[in-house]
Design an enzyme around this catalytic site. Sequence first.
Site, PDB file in Angstrom:
ATOM      1  CD  GLN A 110     -13.152  -0.916   0.047  1.00 25.80           C
ATOM      2  OE1 GLN A 110     -12.037  -0.891   0.661  1.00 25.80           O
ATOM      3  NE2 GLN A 110     -14.171  -1.277   0.033  1.00 25.80           N
TER       4      GLN A 110
ATOM      5  CG  ASP B 242     -13.302   6.849  -0.503  1.00 21.40           C
ATOM      6  OD1 ASP B 242     -13.490   7.091   0.837  1.00 21.40           O
ATOM      7  OD2 ASP B 242     -12.946   7.164  -1.639  1.00 21.40           O
TER       8      ASP B 242
ATOM      9  NE  ARG C  10      -3.999   0.522   1.976  1.00 20.63           N
ATOM     10  CZ  ARG C  10      -4.621   1.122   2.823  1.00 20.63           C
ATOM     11  NH1 ARG C  10      -5.146   2.085   3.639  1.00 20.63           N
ATOM     12  NH2 ARG C  10      -6.106   0.575   1.979  1.00 20.63           N
TER      13      ARG C  10
ATOM     14  CB  CYS D 142     -13.964   1.810   1.051  1.00 22.65           C
ATOM     15  SG  CYS D 142     -13.419   3.657   0.551  1.00 22.65           S
TER      16      CYS D 142
ATOM     17  NE  ARG E  26     -11.381  -4.378   0.909  1.00 23.16           N
ATOM     18  CZ  ARG E  26      -9.761  -3.283   1.702  1.00 23.16           C
ATOM     19  NH1 ARG E  26     -10.287  -2.171   2.360  1.00 23.16           N
ATOM     20  NH2 ARG E  26      -8.459  -4.040   1.140  1.00 23.16           N
TER      21      ARG E  26
ATOM     22  CG  HIS F 216      -8.376   0.548  -1.994  1.00 23.02           C
ATOM     23  ND1 HIS F 216      -7.798  -0.552  -2.324  1.00 23.02           N
ATOM     24  CD2 HIS F 216      -9.214   0.201  -1.524  1.00 23.02           C
ATOM     25  CE1 HIS F 216      -8.025  -1.304  -0.461  1.00 23.02           C
ATOM     26  NE2 HIS F 216      -8.299   0.098  -0.066  1.00 23.02           N
TER      27      HIS F 216
HETATM   28  N1  NVA Z   1      -9.791   7.400  -1.252  1.00 21.82           N
HETATM   29  C1  NVA Z   1      -9.158   6.909   0.419  1.00 21.82           C
HETATM   30  C2  NVA Z   1      -9.709   5.208   0.235  1.00 21.82           C
HETATM   31  C3  NVA Z   1      -9.312   4.744   2.003  1.00 21.82           C
HETATM   32  C4  NVA Z   1      -9.487   3.196   2.132  1.00 21.82           C
HETATM   33  C5  NVA Z   1      -8.201   7.124  -0.392  1.00 21.82           C
HETATM   34  O1  NVA Z   1      -7.132   7.223  -0.801  1.00 21.82           O
HETATM   35  O2  NVA Z   1      -7.247   7.921   1.631  1.00 21.82           O
HETATM   36  N1   CP Z   2     -10.796   0.809   2.807  1.00 23.36           N
HETATM   37  C1   CP Z   2      -9.956   0.441   3.334  1.00 23.36           C
HETATM   38  O1   CP Z   2      -8.541   0.064   2.648  1.00 23.36           O
HETATM   39  O2   CP Z   2      -9.824   0.783   4.767  1.00 23.36           O
HETATM   40  P1   CP Z   2      -8.184   1.503   5.569  1.00 23.36           P
HETATM   41  O3   CP Z   2      -7.565   1.936   4.661  1.00 23.36           O
HETATM   42  O4   CP Z   2      -8.880   1.072   6.957  1.00 23.36           O
HETATM   43  O5   CP Z   2      -7.643   0.036   5.346  1.00 23.36           O
END
Ligand code: NVA
Ligand code: CP
Length: 329
Positions: free
Chosen positions: A138, A231, A108, A272, A316, A135
């Site tokens: 997700q 989101d 990540r 998410c 998830r 992602h």
């Molecule tokens: N769009 C958000 C998703 C988090 C799971 C981010 O990238 O922070």
């Molecule tokens: N939805 C998601 O990816 O959550 P986290 O950022 O907690 O992993």
Amino acid sequence: MSVSLTGRSFLSIMDFTPEEVRYLLDLAHELKRKKKQGVREELLKGKNIVLLFEKTSTRTRCSFEVAAMDEGAGVTFLDSKSSQMGKKESLVDSAKVLGRLFDGIEYRGYDQQVVEDLAKYSGVPVFNGLTDVEHPTQALADIMTMEEHIAKPLNQCKLVFCGDTRNNIAYCLMYICSKLGMHYVGFGPKELRAADEVMARCAEVAKETGAVIECTDDPAALKGADAFYTDIWASMGEEDLIPERVKLLTPFKVTKELMAKTGNPDCIFLHCLPSFHDFETTMAKEQLALGYDIREVTDDVFLSPNSKVFDEAENRLHTIKAVLVAMLA
Ligand code: NVA
Ligand code: CP
């Protein structure tokens, strides 16, 4: 035709055929059923995976860890502070080392190119746990949740994503909806409209699958939605943009009134997570003190019976487990 994904990486939904995406969803449903029945098969016994996190996480990290442990695999967690990668050792060298030690790598971070390079140089399957533009694990959980709550085939379902329609979540939903022949509506301000290049990639897939992929700021497009998704307004790494995003996205805050424009009382709400739906977090409180209400959804939606966000969070685990089992077992 039988599907085998052994040895593949999971970097983008766009790398998979509709049949392969379907296979992963079916496997996730099956693994969920087995877990609920207490059936343990240790499908990943003897395997080891490493989880690399350059951004924070609750769900993704825990899902990879529990999925691996449920199936008998070993797990190592490294965050950017506690590894040499990128600081004292090049990405290429780190990838080569990790590929010698582990059977699979989760990553990540920010740049999609990093996850692509890890796959290129490590020689083992690499799993995208979120980048600035993708992602994919997700998106699998989101569609799995729709299948559990909507009594219609996916190719008859309409999914609205409301908000920043060019973020990582929106893009992956566009990709998976294209692959599965679904109707996707990105509902947000013109300034945050999905990139033309992304729209074009989806249009190409849609020619084959019959999907409808559109982005608009016209509320008429919400009519008939089966699922309404949002989101946070500023993704990880974009916190400086909060003032601008609040201005652009406040008209797209998900309220009961906005949901009602779907005309579908059974329309489910998805997110998410993490979500700003109240002021119970330090960030929401700090921003409010500065004059910014950063809630992308109100509690009357988030806490309503139509909200399936915690089923989605649980899924998830099952979808990530499906990816690990499909590619490593
Ligand atoms: N769009 C958000 C998703 C988090 C799971 C981010 O990238 O922070
Ligand atoms: N939805 C998601 O990816 O959550 P986290 O950022 O907690 O992993």
